[in-house]
Design a protein around this motif. Sequence first.
Motif, PDB file in Angstrom:
ATOM      1  N   UNK A 245       0.833  -1.204   0.000  1.00  0.00           N
ATOM      2  CA  UNK A 245       0.000   0.000   0.000  1.00  0.00           C
ATOM      3  C   UNK A 245       0.869   1.256   0.000  1.00  0.00           C
ATOM      4  N   UNK A 246       0.461   2.225  -0.757  1.00  0.00           N
ATOM      5  CA  UNK A 246       1.172   3.502  -0.901  1.00  0.00           C
ATOM      6  C   UNK A 246       2.536   3.345  -1.572  1.00  0.00           C
ATOM      7  N   UNK A 247       2.879   2.125  -1.994  1.00  0.00           N
ATOM      8  CA  UNK A 247       4.179   1.880  -2.618  1.00  0.00           C
ATOM      9  C   UNK A 247       5.335   2.265  -1.701  1.00  0.00           C
ATOM     10  N   UNK A 248       5.100   2.115  -0.369  1.00  0.00           N
ATOM     11  CA  UNK A 248       6.072   2.567   0.626  1.00  0.00           C
ATOM     12  C   UNK A 248       7.422   1.871   0.434  1.00  0.00           C
ATOM     13  N   UNK A 249       7.379   0.546   0.310  1.00  0.00           N
ATOM     14  CA  UNK A 249       8.635  -0.216   0.336  1.00  0.00           C
ATOM     15  C   UNK A 249       9.515   0.146  -0.851  1.00  0.00           C
ATOM     16  N   UNK A 250       8.928   0.162  -2.042  1.00  0.00           N
ATOM     17  CA  UNK A 250       9.748   0.467  -3.216  1.00  0.00           C
ATOM     18  C   UNK A 250      10.311   1.877  -3.135  1.00  0.00           C
ATOM     19  N   UNK A 251       9.483   2.831  -2.687  1.00  0.00           N
ATOM     20  CA  UNK A 251       9.935   4.216  -2.578  1.00  0.00           C
ATOM     21  C   UNK A 251      11.145   4.316  -1.649  1.00  0.00           C
ATOM     22  N   UNK A 252      11.095   3.566  -0.542  1.00  0.00           N
ATOM     23  CA  UNK A 252      12.215   3.598   0.402  1.00  0.00           C
ATOM     24  C   UNK A 252      13.456   2.970  -0.213  1.00  0.00           C
ATOM     25  N   UNK A 253      13.313   1.729  -0.709  1.00  0.00           N
ATOM     26  CA  UNK A 253      14.502   1.005  -1.172  1.00  0.00           C
ATOM     27  C   UNK A 253      15.104   1.664  -2.409  1.00  0.00           C
ATOM     28  N   UNK A 254      14.295   2.472  -3.115  1.00  0.00           N
ATOM     29  CA  UNK A 254      14.833   3.114  -4.314  1.00  0.00           C
ATOM     30  C   UNK A 254      15.650   4.354  -3.981  1.00  0.00           C
ATOM     31  N   UNK A 255      15.644   4.790  -2.699  1.00  0.00           N
ATOM     32  CA  UNK A 255      16.477   5.933  -2.300  1.00  0.00           C
ATOM     33  C   UNK A 255      17.944   5.548  -2.444  1.00  0.00           C
ATOM     34  N   UNK A 256      18.733   6.455  -2.971  1.00  0.00           N
ATOM     35  CA  UNK A 256      20.103   6.099  -3.326  1.00  0.00           C
ATOM     36  C   UNK A 256      20.912   5.504  -2.174  1.00  0.00           C
ATOM     37  N   UNK A 257      20.943   6.118  -0.972  1.00  0.00           N
ATOM     38  CA  UNK A 257      21.823   5.552   0.067  1.00  0.00           C
ATOM     39  C   UNK A 257      21.451   4.117   0.411  1.00  0.00           C
ATOM     40  N   UNK A 258      20.148   3.848   0.609  1.00  0.00           N
ATOM     41  CA  UNK A 258      19.726   2.496   0.958  1.00  0.00           C
ATOM     42  C   UNK A 258      20.017   1.535  -0.200  1.00  0.00           C
ATOM     43  N   UNK A 259      19.737   1.985  -1.400  1.00  0.00           N
ATOM     44  CA  UNK A 259      19.969   1.140  -2.570  1.00  0.00           C
ATOM     45  C   UNK A 259      21.441   0.792  -2.712  1.00  0.00           C
ATOM     46  N   UNK A 260      22.294   1.766  -2.354  1.00  0.00           N
ATOM     47  CA  UNK A 260      23.739   1.551  -2.428  1.00  0.00           C
ATOM     48  C   UNK A 260      24.162   0.439  -1.471  1.00  0.00           C
ATOM     49  N   UNK A 261      23.635   0.517  -0.251  1.00  0.00           N
ATOM     50  CA  UNK A 261      23.971  -0.504   0.757  1.00  0.00           C
ATOM     51  C   UNK A 261      23.461  -1.875   0.302  1.00  0.00           C
TER      52      UNK A 261
END
Lengths: 321, 321, 321
Positions: free
Chosen positions: B101-117
């Motif tokens: 719901x709200x596409x929360x998870x993808x929005x978070x993981x697509x943030x560059x710092x988290x995605x980098x880790x």
Amino acid sequence: MDLFGMLYLDELSHGLANLSMFPYFDMAHYIVSVMALREQPGALDVSRVSPLACWFSSMLYCFGGAVLSGIMLAEPPVAPLSNGTSVLLASIIWYLIFYCPMDVVYSCTALLPLRLVLSGMKEVTRTWKVLGGVTLAQKKYKDSLLVMIAIGWARGAGGGLISNFEQLVRGVWKPETNELLKMSYPTKVTLMGAVLFSLQQTHYLPLQKHHLMLFYTIFIVVNKTRMMLTGSSSSPFAPIESALYKALFTGYSPYAALTGELHKAGTDNSITNRTACCGTTKESKENRSSGQNHSSSPGGGVESSPKAKEASEAEDSKKIN
Amino acid sequence: MDLFGMLYLDELSHGLANLSMFPYFDMAHYIVSVMALREQPGALDVSRVSPLACWFSSMLYCFGGAVLSGIMLAEPPVAPLSNGTSVLLASIIWYLIFYCPMDVVYSCTALLPLRLVLSGMKEVTRTWKVLGGVTLAQKKYKDSLLVMIAIGWARGAGGGLISNFEQLVRGVWKPETNELLKMSYPTKVTLMGAVLFSLQQTHYLPLQKHHLMLFYTIFIVVNKTRMMLTGSSSSPFAPIESALYKALFTGYSPYAALTGELHKAGTDNSITNRTACCGTTKESKENRSSGQNHSSSPGGGVESSPKAKEASEAEDSKKIN
Amino acid sequence: MDLFGMLYLDELSHGLANLSMFPYFDMAHYIVSVMALREQPGALDVSRVSPLACWFSSMLYCFGGAVLSGIMLAEPPVAPLSNGTSVLLASIIWYLIFYCPMDVVYSCTALLPLRLVLSGMKEVTRTWKVLGGVTLAQKKYKDSLLVMIAIGWARGAGGGLISNFEQLVRGVWKPETNELLKMSYPTKVTLMGAVLFSLQQTHYLPLQKHHLMLFYTIFIVVNKTRMMLTGSSSSPFAPIESALYKALFTGYSPYAALTGELHKAGTDNSITNRTACCGTTKESKENRSSGQNHSSSPGGGVESSPKAKEASEAEDSKKIN
């Protein structure tokens, strides 16, 4: 005199049966296979763009039979790679034929006399491969004739049977044609060999193994040489095929009158029945469609797909093996 | 001082080698893989039309390596499904990334710092997968270097190597391109890793296993991070590749002068040799065709297929892994 | 009275469970399968051009489930060929349906009453095949529910699941559609059966095996008969599917409002949710694209592929099984 002839043939067939394929005949098989790949449209481009795809394609040409029969018997398809010497030999030949300085190797092997000898030697390996497949299948499935034929065929003509997927490695996709829809001569002769060796192994054919090996080998070598010298692609089975086809697969359906007529035209021009079916004039195609209108049944709409027609008309593809 | 450094490295590499992939690194691998699928053109549409096809595609992204190496070794390709915990974890991640719901998870993981880790952690799993494949192959085929490389590569880069068939699940078919014709960076680096670990396991490479694991892991993590930060897709192997290609695959054929010239242009622009080959101007293509006219041999018509050209020109596809 | 009913049902289900599929039910399965192949567009053309490709295609229709589950469990996909009697039976039926003089056999079997009986008998074999797959998987992978479902499904609906590759044998290639993207009714009902039998075998479902066999068999036979008589292709699961889909796969994403609205439209017209998604008017498609513009994320370009749309719109293909 006759006895002497028999004895002489017996010795010859024993000699042949004990022949080792390993260095020279295998090499001839690799050379002819890699040359066949190189002569595919677009293959030279691929060899420049991606040597790895080219190498993988070559290995499928050289070991396609082993890979396919491996998959069919649930044995590792990666197994041919474990035979280091064969892979090394095939890889060296692949390298020399595609990337040799001055293109020396390809230019030499493409000369007709040498090519004739190499192709003859390659045909000899076919006997060994078909027999190998048949005996392998017999070990797993005792007396199951169909499995023996299938594995013997797959091992002897594997490169051709998986050609759709081999082409995919090179970025080419031709779904409208395959070796089952339109068998090439090597595929046909291998199928015949698989049937004969399976019958021999299950003792339905009252013949010694080494005699059959001799007869089959002579037959395929002579035929290949004849076809290369005359440049003809006519199969020696065309009349038998045509007769079998007429007897078995025409029935008295709305199609029958038409296909019979087509066949007569086909055999007159001494081309195989399959080509005959394709060589329909526009007029006969119209006949066929009108025939189909008759056969329209309550259960389902019988339409002729444009794709299938394309398939039967595509004749440009050069065949493997 | 040097000894201390060595000791310290030794401890570090032992620590790394004993690291468990299971909950966190595997999760990072699943998250990054499913995100890569979601970012494929058309994948979101498929996720709405058929959740089952989308789930199956995600599983091929997550467990493609295990499936492919299973097929190659004639082990059940269905085996990854039997590891309930992993499949459950991957399925939950698939659900959250596609349908949260709200596409929360993808929005978070697509943030560059988290995605980098996460991408860094995913790269760490690559070392384990390649090594797992190599040791698995060694158990079955003792000392067969080629099989070890093939299985290690398949296990580490499986998702990419089977991408044609993964796309087919989603109704997409791009036969003109595949990972052998045009290797992406992850496929290349995995191949390199498979070669190194195979050499180490057969003792041709005088290095301890845990040291090699440390060096390889650092190399791939640093490289991935650099590539994500700079947005560059240039491979660190481009100069070596180019030199190897020049030395081995140009020969003195009618092509040679041309491909040499192309290559110089390619390396100047610091793109890989493969891209270089594709970046031909219209003029050089004309040269190439005229070069081909020279090489026309008696054995077969060497024509450039339009499909192969399409293949080398297709550059839009985003790669898996 | 209730006890008597129970006892009577118990006897009936025992009788059913001890029923032998071999001569009659298997024959009905082969007849209905080969007829389904004959009714594919282009199949009659293929049967004239290449009887071998037609035979191979028929065998994939008849034994597709065994072949697919064999591949998934790393058992020889050639194994069904080793059962000589079944292959002979299927081959005779193939021959009679495609090549019988006067087309007598097809004309008879295509009559509605006979076809109804044969289709009902074919559905009965589905129970046996699903149960066979589930128990086979349980032997290899104890208590792995997912593997049991997968193998049971593959064995029961194999012909449909491998339809892309079966079509390839006939020179037809339709990558834009497959049974995962757009499940047909037989595939859905087989999946449901595989889930039920897997739950029963792992004792999550408190039901006796022969009772479940009876209930499932009655359900699929009745449903098939109803669908054939009314000519409707509406699945009996449409409301459940739609509810599940709404609950699980819509989330509150930029898509949600749209798909919800679509669904309402879909269920009103009493068609399945999948068709609903496809039945978008031009207007709602524009909505969708504008919705996508909102969801454009930093990580990747989310575009709708024309191919995927084609896939969801292609509805012409008749389904196997």
